[in-house]
Design a protein around this motif. Sequence first.
Motif, PDB file in Angstrom:
ATOM      1  N   ASP A   1       5.409 -63.738   6.423  1.00  0.00           N
ATOM      2  CA  ASP A   1       6.476 -63.025   5.723  1.00  0.00           C
ATOM      3  C   ASP A   1       6.394 -63.200   4.214  1.00  0.00           C
ATOM      4  OD1 ASP A   1       7.452 -61.996   8.022  1.00  0.00           O
ATOM      5  OD2 ASP A   1       9.184 -63.324   8.187  1.00  0.00           O
ATOM      6  N   GLU A   2       6.088 -64.411   3.758  1.00  0.00           N
ATOM      7  CA  GLU A   2       6.015 -64.646   2.310  1.00  0.00           C
ATOM      8  C   GLU A   2       4.879 -63.850   1.691  1.00  0.00           C
ATOM      9  OE1 GLU A   2       8.116 -66.158   0.229  1.00  0.00           O
ATOM     10  OE2 GLU A   2       9.380 -66.277   2.001  1.00  0.00           O
ATOM     11  N   ALA A   3       3.764 -63.774   2.406  1.00  0.00           N
ATOM     12  CA  ALA A   3       2.634 -62.979   1.906  1.00  0.00           C
ATOM     13  C   ALA A   3       3.002 -61.502   1.855  1.00  0.00           C
ATOM     14  CB  ALA A   3       1.411 -63.184   2.801  1.00  0.00           C
ATOM     15  N   ARG A   4       3.770 -61.042   2.844  1.00  0.00           N
ATOM     16  CA  ARG A   4       4.201 -59.640   2.861  1.00  0.00           C
ATOM     17  C   ARG A   4       5.150 -59.346   1.695  1.00  0.00           C
ATOM     18  NH1 ARG A   4       4.830 -60.946   8.474  1.00  0.00           N
ATOM     19  NH2 ARG A   4       3.091 -60.133   9.703  1.00  0.00           N
ATOM     20  N   LEU A   5       6.026 -60.291   1.402  1.00  0.00           N
ATOM     21  CA  LEU A   5       6.943 -60.103   0.280  1.00  0.00           C
ATOM     22  C   LEU A   5       6.191 -60.080  -1.048  1.00  0.00           C
ATOM     23  CD1 LEU A   5       9.944 -62.336   1.403  1.00  0.00           C
ATOM     24  CD2 LEU A   5       9.851 -59.837   1.327  1.00  0.00           C
ATOM     25  N   THR A   6       5.125 -60.854  -1.141  1.00  0.00           N
ATOM     26  CA  THR A   6       4.287 -60.835  -2.345  1.00  0.00           C
ATOM     27  C   THR A   6       3.626 -59.471  -2.507  1.00  0.00           C
ATOM     28  OG1 THR A   6       3.838 -63.211  -2.192  1.00  0.00           O
ATOM     29  CG2 THR A   6       2.302 -61.891  -3.497  1.00  0.00           C
ATOM     30  N   VAL A   7       3.152 -58.911  -1.380  1.00  0.00           N
ATOM     31  CA  VAL A   7       2.561 -57.568  -1.395  1.00  0.00           C
ATOM     32  C   VAL A   7       3.605 -56.547  -1.816  1.00  0.00           C
ATOM     33  CG1 VAL A   7       1.657 -55.714   0.074  1.00  0.00           C
ATOM     34  CG2 VAL A   7       0.756 -58.038   0.298  1.00  0.00           C
ATOM     35  N   LEU A   8       4.804 -56.668  -1.254  1.00  0.00           N
ATOM     36  CA  LEU A   8       5.893 -55.740  -1.585  1.00  0.00           C
ATOM     37  C   LEU A   8       6.193 -55.770  -3.080  1.00  0.00           C
ATOM     38  CD1 LEU A   8       8.169 -53.814  -0.672  1.00  0.00           C
ATOM     39  CD2 LEU A   8       9.607 -55.835  -0.318  1.00  0.00           C
ATOM     40  N   ALA A   9       6.237 -56.970  -3.649  1.00  0.00           N
ATOM     41  CA  ALA A   9       6.519 -57.110  -5.077  1.00  0.00           C
ATOM     42  C   ALA A   9       5.445 -56.434  -5.921  1.00  0.00           C
ATOM     43  CB  ALA A   9       6.623 -58.590  -5.443  1.00  0.00           C
ATOM     44  N   ALA A  10       4.186 -56.624  -5.539  1.00  0.00           N
ATOM     45  CA  ALA A  10       3.083 -56.036  -6.303  1.00  0.00           C
ATOM     46  C   ALA A  10       3.095 -54.514  -6.219  1.00  0.00           C
ATOM     47  CB  ALA A  10       1.750 -56.583  -5.791  1.00  0.00           C
ATOM     48  N   LYS A  11       3.330 -53.985  -5.012  1.00  0.00           N
ATOM     49  CA  LYS A  11       3.349 -52.532  -4.841  1.00  0.00           C
ATOM     50  C   LYS A  11       4.556 -51.911  -5.549  1.00  0.00           C
ATOM     51  CE  LYS A  11      -0.338 -51.939  -2.360  1.00  0.00           C
ATOM     52  NZ  LYS A  11      -1.489 -51.148  -2.870  1.00  0.00           N
ATOM     53  N   TRP A  12       5.692 -52.604  -5.513  1.00  0.00           N
ATOM     54  CA  TRP A  12       6.869 -52.102  -6.210  1.00  0.00           C
ATOM     55  C   TRP A  12       6.630 -52.076  -7.711  1.00  0.00           C
ATOM     56  CZ3 TRP A  12      10.827 -49.175  -5.917  1.00  0.00           C
ATOM     57  CH2 TRP A  12      11.808 -49.216  -6.909  1.00  0.00           C
ATOM     58  N   ALA A  13       5.949 -53.092  -8.224  1.00  0.00           N
ATOM     59  CA  ALA A  13       5.636 -53.133  -9.656  1.00  0.00           C
ATOM     60  C   ALA A  13       4.821 -51.910 -10.059  1.00  0.00           C
ATOM     61  CB  ALA A  13       4.884 -54.417  -9.998  1.00  0.00           C
ATOM     62  N   ASP A  14       3.860 -51.540  -9.225  1.00  0.00           N
ATOM     63  CA  ASP A  14       3.045 -50.348  -9.515  1.00  0.00           C
ATOM     64  C   ASP A  14       3.890 -49.083  -9.482  1.00  0.00           C
ATOM     65  OD1 ASP A  14       0.803 -51.917  -9.754  1.00  0.00           O
ATOM     66  OD2 ASP A  14       0.096 -51.562  -7.704  1.00  0.00           O
ATOM     67  N   LEU A  15       4.711 -48.938  -8.430  1.00  0.00           N
ATOM     68  CA  LEU A  15       5.508 -47.725  -8.270  1.00  0.00           C
ATOM     69  C   LEU A  15       6.556 -47.594  -9.365  1.00  0.00           C
ATOM     70  CD1 LEU A  15       6.540 -45.240  -6.766  1.00  0.00           C
ATOM     71  CD2 LEU A  15       7.856 -46.765  -5.279  1.00  0.00           C
ATOM     72  N   SER A  16       7.289 -48.663  -9.627  1.00  0.00           N
ATOM     73  CA  SER A  16       8.382 -48.593 -10.600  1.00  0.00           C
ATOM     74  C   SER A  16       7.884 -48.447 -12.029  1.00  0.00           C
ATOM     75  CB  SER A  16       9.290 -49.827 -10.476  1.00  0.00           C
ATOM     76  OG  SER A  16       8.560 -51.011 -10.735  1.00  0.00           O
ATOM     77  N   SER A  17       6.592 -48.719 -12.238  1.00  0.00           N
ATOM     78  CA  SER A  17       6.008 -48.539 -13.577  1.00  0.00           C
ATOM     79  C   SER A  17       5.496 -47.121 -13.791  1.00  0.00           C
ATOM     80  CB  SER A  17       4.855 -49.532 -13.775  1.00  0.00           C
ATOM     81  OG  SER A  17       5.324 -50.859 -13.728  1.00  0.00           O
ATOM     82  N   ASP A  18       5.488 -46.326 -12.723  1.00  0.00           N
ATOM     83  CA  ASP A  18       5.032 -44.931 -12.811  1.00  0.00           C
ATOM     84  C   ASP A  18       6.204 -44.076 -13.299  1.00  0.00           C
ATOM     85  OD1 ASP A  18       3.865 -42.472 -12.582  1.00  0.00           O
ATOM     86  OD2 ASP A  18       3.161 -42.757 -10.514  1.00  0.00           O
ATOM     87  N   SER A  19       6.525 -44.179 -14.585  1.00  0.00           N
ATOM     88  CA  SER A  19       7.707 -43.502 -15.129  1.00  0.00           C
ATOM     89  C   SER A  19       7.607 -41.987 -15.004  1.00  0.00           C
ATOM     90  CB  SER A  19       7.916 -43.891 -16.594  1.00  0.00           C
ATOM     91  OG  SER A  19       6.772 -43.582 -17.371  1.00  0.00           O
ATOM     92  N   GLY A  20       6.409 -41.433 -15.106  1.00  0.00           N
ATOM     93  CA  GLY A  20       6.247 -39.983 -14.983  1.00  0.00           C
ATOM     94  C   GLY A  20       6.719 -39.480 -13.635  1.00  0.00           C
ATOM     95  N   LEU A  21       6.362 -40.198 -12.573  1.00  0.00           N
ATOM     96  CA  LEU A  21       6.767 -39.801 -11.224  1.00  0.00           C
ATOM     97  C   LEU A  21       8.275 -39.960 -11.042  1.00  0.00           C
ATOM     98  CD1 LEU A  21       6.000 -38.967  -8.350  1.00  0.00           C
ATOM     99  CD2 LEU A  21       5.631 -41.391  -7.829  1.00  0.00           C
ATOM    100  N   LEU A  22       8.828 -41.056 -11.534  1.00  0.00           N
ATOM    101  CA  LEU A  22      10.261 -41.311 -11.382  1.00  0.00           C
ATOM    102  C   LEU A  22      11.093 -40.278 -12.142  1.00  0.00           C
ATOM    103  CD1 LEU A  22      10.191 -45.197 -11.755  1.00  0.00           C
ATOM    104  CD2 LEU A  22      10.438 -43.880  -9.645  1.00  0.00           C
ATOM    105  N   ILE A  23      10.651 -39.929 -13.342  1.00  0.00           N
ATOM    106  CA  ILE A  23      11.376 -38.937 -14.143  1.00  0.00           C
ATOM    107  C   ILE A  23      11.276 -37.559 -13.485  1.00  0.00           C
ATOM    108  CG2 ILE A  23      11.385 -37.706 -16.351  1.00  0.00           C
ATOM    109  CD1 ILE A  23      10.520 -40.391 -17.630  1.00  0.00           C
ATOM    110  N   LEU A  24      10.107 -37.241 -12.942  1.00  0.00           N
ATOM    111  CA  LEU A  24       9.936 -35.963 -12.247  1.00  0.00           C
ATOM    112  C   LEU A  24      10.892 -35.875 -11.058  1.00  0.00           C
ATOM    113  CD1 LEU A  24       8.485 -33.295 -11.678  1.00  0.00           C
ATOM    114  CD2 LEU A  24       6.757 -34.602 -10.397  1.00  0.00           C
ATOM    115  N   ALA A  25      10.981 -36.948 -10.271  1.00  0.00           N
ATOM    116  CA  ALA A  25      11.879 -36.953  -9.121  1.00  0.00           C
ATOM    117  C   ALA A  25      13.329 -36.764  -9.560  1.00  0.00           C
ATOM    118  CB  ALA A  25      11.719 -38.257  -8.346  1.00  0.00           C
TER     119      ALA A  25
END
Length: 210
Positions: free
Chosen positions: A88-112
């Motif tokens: 579970d801890e390893a999965r949460l680490t993966v989740l954090a890394a993937k969220w960092a990538d997604l939430s940094s994609d401001s172009g996609l978030l602004i488009l949505a």
Amino acid sequence: MGRRKVLSRAESQALTREEILDAAEQTFLAVGYRGASLNAIAAEAGRTIGAIYSNYDSKEELCLEVLERRSSVILAGLMAALVGADDDEARLTVLAAKWADLSSDSGLLILAAEYGITTFRQPEQRARTTAYIDRARESVSVLIEDHVPANLQPVAQNTLKESVDAILATGLGLAQLQTFGVISVEESSRTLVETFRLWLGRLEERVATP
């Protein structure tokens, strides 16, 4: 010299649709929803405006498919990474890394956000958007269910629905704060993971309750 493969009608239509989607994604992310026009997308794809209308009824429909395709790729990447995590801890680490990538994609978030605001008062398109959001909720639900017992009691099932909505709402809020520079990527990822951890604990408590 080999003969060039002749595409079937279905293959040709699929290729045209994919080229239009690629061009639409590039154009939407470059100039935003309002700044993009179907004429510009057709030119980018090397197709006619008629080719776009043969595949999509409107700019709204095309933009939603761009958002759906992009989110599907992100989700597939997340699921693939989670499969390789040992606990579970390893999965949460993966989740954090993937969220960092997604939430940094401001172009996609602004488009949505642009798309959502523009189509909010269009009942038909709003219904399509609601269906898309429901599919996103189902994906998050599957992600959470992987961390809890398979046979959830009815009370835990209700908590599962609450947890999905809470995590999605938290993610959307964090993404907005990060886009405007109110919080950092690290703060955003940490808060989302802690929210995820909180609801997992609540689900485990409800499952354990007779």
